[in-house]
Scaffold this motif. Structure first.
Motif, mmCIF file in Angstrom:
data_model
loop_
_atom_site.group_PDB
_atom_site.id
_atom_site.type_symbol
_atom_site.label_atom_id
_atom_site.label_comp_id
_atom_site.label_asym_id
_atom_site.label_seq_id
_atom_site.Cartn_x
_atom_site.Cartn_y
_atom_site.Cartn_z
ATOM 1 N N SER A 211 0.828 -1.206 0.000
ATOM 2 C CA SER A 211 0.000 0.000 0.000
ATOM 3 C C SER A 211 0.863 1.257 0.000
ATOM 4 N N ARG A 212 1.880 1.297 0.855
ATOM 5 C CA ARG A 212 2.777 2.464 0.904
ATOM 6 C C ARG A 212 3.552 2.605 -0.401
ATOM 7 N N GLY A 213 4.044 1.495 -0.926
ATOM 8 C CA GLY A 213 4.794 1.538 -2.174
ATOM 9 C C GLY A 213 3.939 1.992 -3.341
ATOM 10 N N VAL A 214 2.725 1.472 -3.420
ATOM 11 C CA VAL A 214 1.810 1.859 -4.502
ATOM 12 C C VAL A 214 1.467 3.341 -4.383
ATOM 13 N N ALA A 215 1.234 3.816 -3.170
ATOM 14 C CA ALA A 215 0.911 5.239 -2.981
ATOM 15 C C ALA A 215 2.051 6.112 -3.509
ATOM 16 N N THR A 216 3.282 5.715 -3.252
ATOM 17 C CA THR A 216 4.433 6.469 -3.754
ATOM 18 C C THR A 216 4.489 6.416 -5.271
ATOM 19 N N LEU A 217 4.275 5.233 -5.848
ATOM 20 C CA LEU A 217 4.298 5.097 -7.310
ATOM 21 C C LEU A 217 3.178 5.912 -7.959
ATOM 22 N N VAL A 218 2.026 5.984 -7.310
ATOM 23 C CA VAL A 218 0.915 6.795 -7.830
ATOM 24 C C VAL A 218 1.293 8.277 -7.766
ATOM 25 N N ARG A 219 1.845 8.719 -6.628
ATOM 26 C CA ARG A 219 2.264 10.133 -6.490
ATOM 27 C C ARG A 219 3.322 10.501 -7.533
ATOM 28 N N GLN A 220 4.191 9.551 -7.867
ATOM 29 C CA GLN A 220 5.263 9.792 -8.834
ATOM 30 C C GLN A 220 4.764 9.700 -10.278
ATOM 31 N N GLY A 221 3.499 9.288 -10.457
ATOM 32 C CA GLY A 221 2.940 9.168 -11.806
ATOM 33 C C GLY A 221 3.346 7.902 -12.535
ATOM 34 N N MET A 222 3.881 6.923 -11.808
ATOM 35 C CA MET A 222 4.313 5.659 -12.412
ATOM 36 C C MET A 222 3.170 4.654 -12.525
ATOM 37 N N VAL A 223 2.217 4.761 -11.635
ATOM 38 C CA VAL A 223 1.088 3.835 -11.557
ATOM 39 C C VAL A 223 -0.183 4.651 -11.404
ATOM 40 N N ALA A 224 -1.262 4.153 -11.994
ATOM 41 C CA ALA A 224 -2.578 4.782 -11.832
ATOM 42 C C ALA A 224 -3.539 3.754 -11.256
ATOM 43 N N ARG A 225 -4.499 4.263 -10.500
ATOM 44 C CA ARG A 225 -5.595 3.423 -10.017
ATOM 45 C C ARG A 225 -6.761 3.656 -10.962
ATOM 46 N N GLU A 226 -7.304 2.571 -11.493
ATOM 47 C CA GLU A 226 -8.453 2.663 -12.402
ATOM 48 C C GLU A 226 -9.585 1.809 -11.851
ATOM 49 N N ALA A 227 -10.790 2.160 -12.243
ATOM 50 C CA ALA A 227 -11.950 1.377 -11.800
ATOM 51 C C ALA A 227 -11.825 -0.059 -12.300
ATOM 52 N N ASP A 228 -12.128 -0.989 -11.433
ATOM 53 C CA ASP A 228 -12.125 -2.408 -11.800
ATOM 54 C C ASP A 228 -13.366 -2.662 -12.649
ATOM 55 N N PRO A 229 -13.207 -3.128 -13.885
ATOM 56 C CA PRO A 229 -14.360 -3.337 -14.747
ATOM 57 C C PRO A 229 -15.299 -4.437 -14.237
ATOM 58 N N HIS A 230 -14.821 -5.276 -13.306
ATOM 59 C CA HIS A 230 -15.636 -6.370 -12.778
ATOM 60 C C HIS A 230 -16.266 -6.044 -11.432
ATOM 61 N N ASP A 231 -15.799 -4.963 -10.800
ATOM 62 C CA ASP A 231 -16.312 -4.585 -9.491
ATOM 63 C C ASP A 231 -16.152 -3.076 -9.342
ATOM 64 N N GLY A 232 -17.216 -2.350 -9.520
ATOM 65 C CA GLY A 232 -17.190 -0.898 -9.493
ATOM 66 C C GLY A 232 -16.706 -0.298 -8.184
ATOM 67 N N ARG A 233 -16.722 -1.081 -7.113
ATOM 68 C CA ARG A 233 -16.259 -0.572 -5.816
ATOM 69 C C ARG A 233 -14.752 -0.666 -5.668
ATOM 70 N N ALA A 234 -14.105 -1.435 -6.524
ATOM 71 C CA ALA A 234 -12.668 -1.699 -6.390
ATOM 72 C C ALA A 234 -11.875 -0.973 -7.472
ATOM 73 N N THR A 235 -10.581 -0.885 -7.250
ATOM 74 C CA THR A 235 -9.691 -0.317 -8.261
ATOM 75 C C THR A 235 -8.606 -1.338 -8.608
ATOM 76 N N ILE A 236 -8.083 -1.174 -9.805
ATOM 77 C CA ILE A 236 -6.938 -1.977 -10.220
ATOM 78 C C ILE A 236 -5.763 -1.032 -10.451
ATOM 79 N N LEU A 237 -4.575 -1.592 -10.393
ATOM 80 C CA LEU A 237 -3.357 -0.820 -10.583
ATOM 81 C C LEU A 237 -2.834 -1.060 -11.995
ATOM 82 N N VAL A 238 -2.483 0.024 -12.655
ATOM 83 C CA VAL A 238 -1.935 -0.086 -14.006
ATOM 84 C C VAL A 238 -0.696 0.802 -14.107
ATOM 85 N N VAL A 239 0.296 0.305 -14.816
ATOM 86 C CA VAL A 239 1.500 1.093 -15.048
ATOM 87 C C VAL A 239 1.162 2.155 -16.093
ATOM 88 N N THR A 240 1.507 3.402 -15.807
ATOM 89 C CA THR A 240 1.253 4.517 -16.722
ATOM 90 C C THR A 240 2.330 4.535 -17.805
#
Length: 155
Positions: free
Chosen positions: A68-97
């Motif tokens: 969680s901490r690592g992903v938060a840093t990668l998101v802040r750095q613009g390396m990773v984005a959180r996108e809506a999970d197409p199978h579960d609208g309440r969840a997010t998936i991680l994708v490399v930008t």
């Protein structure tokens, strides 16, 4: 087999030291990816079509809070984005930008050049033997720890 000779433990210690040195030098030469997060970014990229944080933690063998901490840093750095999970609208998936993919490509190229330089003078058989040995060792460690890989990496 009777047990691993103590020299194996010392060689593993030496290997971990070499890995720490590689990380330090990579961070200085390739600072785009924050120190210690190249492996996490690589795992996100290897998992098929994005992944959830909990799946990433399981696949990487890391504690969910560490991920969680690592992903938060990668998101802040613009390396990773959180996108809506197409199978579960309440969840997010991680994708490399695209920026993350470019930084990852640069870092992997840096590693490849380092390893090529380090293995200069090794025969093809020696290199293949090393690769087979590492593959076998990692598999046997998983077996000894009763770890079963449940998530396949994308080809």
């Amino acid at each position: 087999m009777h047990g691993a000779p103590p020299e194996i433990g010392m060689r593993l210690h030496d290997l971990l030291k070499a890995i720490r040195l590689i990380k330090q030098h990579r961070s200085a030469a390739q600072p785009a990816i924050p120190t210690g997060l190249l492996g996490l970014l690589t795992e996100i990229d290897r998992l098929p079509t994005g992944c959830r944080s909990r799946d990433l933690a399981e696949h990487a063998g890391l504690d969910p809070s560490t991920v969680s901490r690592g992903v938060a840093t990668l998101v802040r750095q613009g390396m990773v984005a959180r996108e809506a999970d197409p199978h579960d609208g309440r969840a997010t998936i991680l994708v490399v930008t695209p920026a993350g993919r470019a930084a990852l490509s640069d870092a992997l190229r840096w590693h490849a050049e380092l390893i090529t330089s380090a293995l200069d003078g090794w025969s093809a058989d020696d290199i293949e033997s090393l690769q087979r040995g590492i593959d076998r060792f990692v598999g046997d460690i998983h077996r000894a720890l009763n770890i079963h890989e449940t998530t396949e990496a994308a080809p």
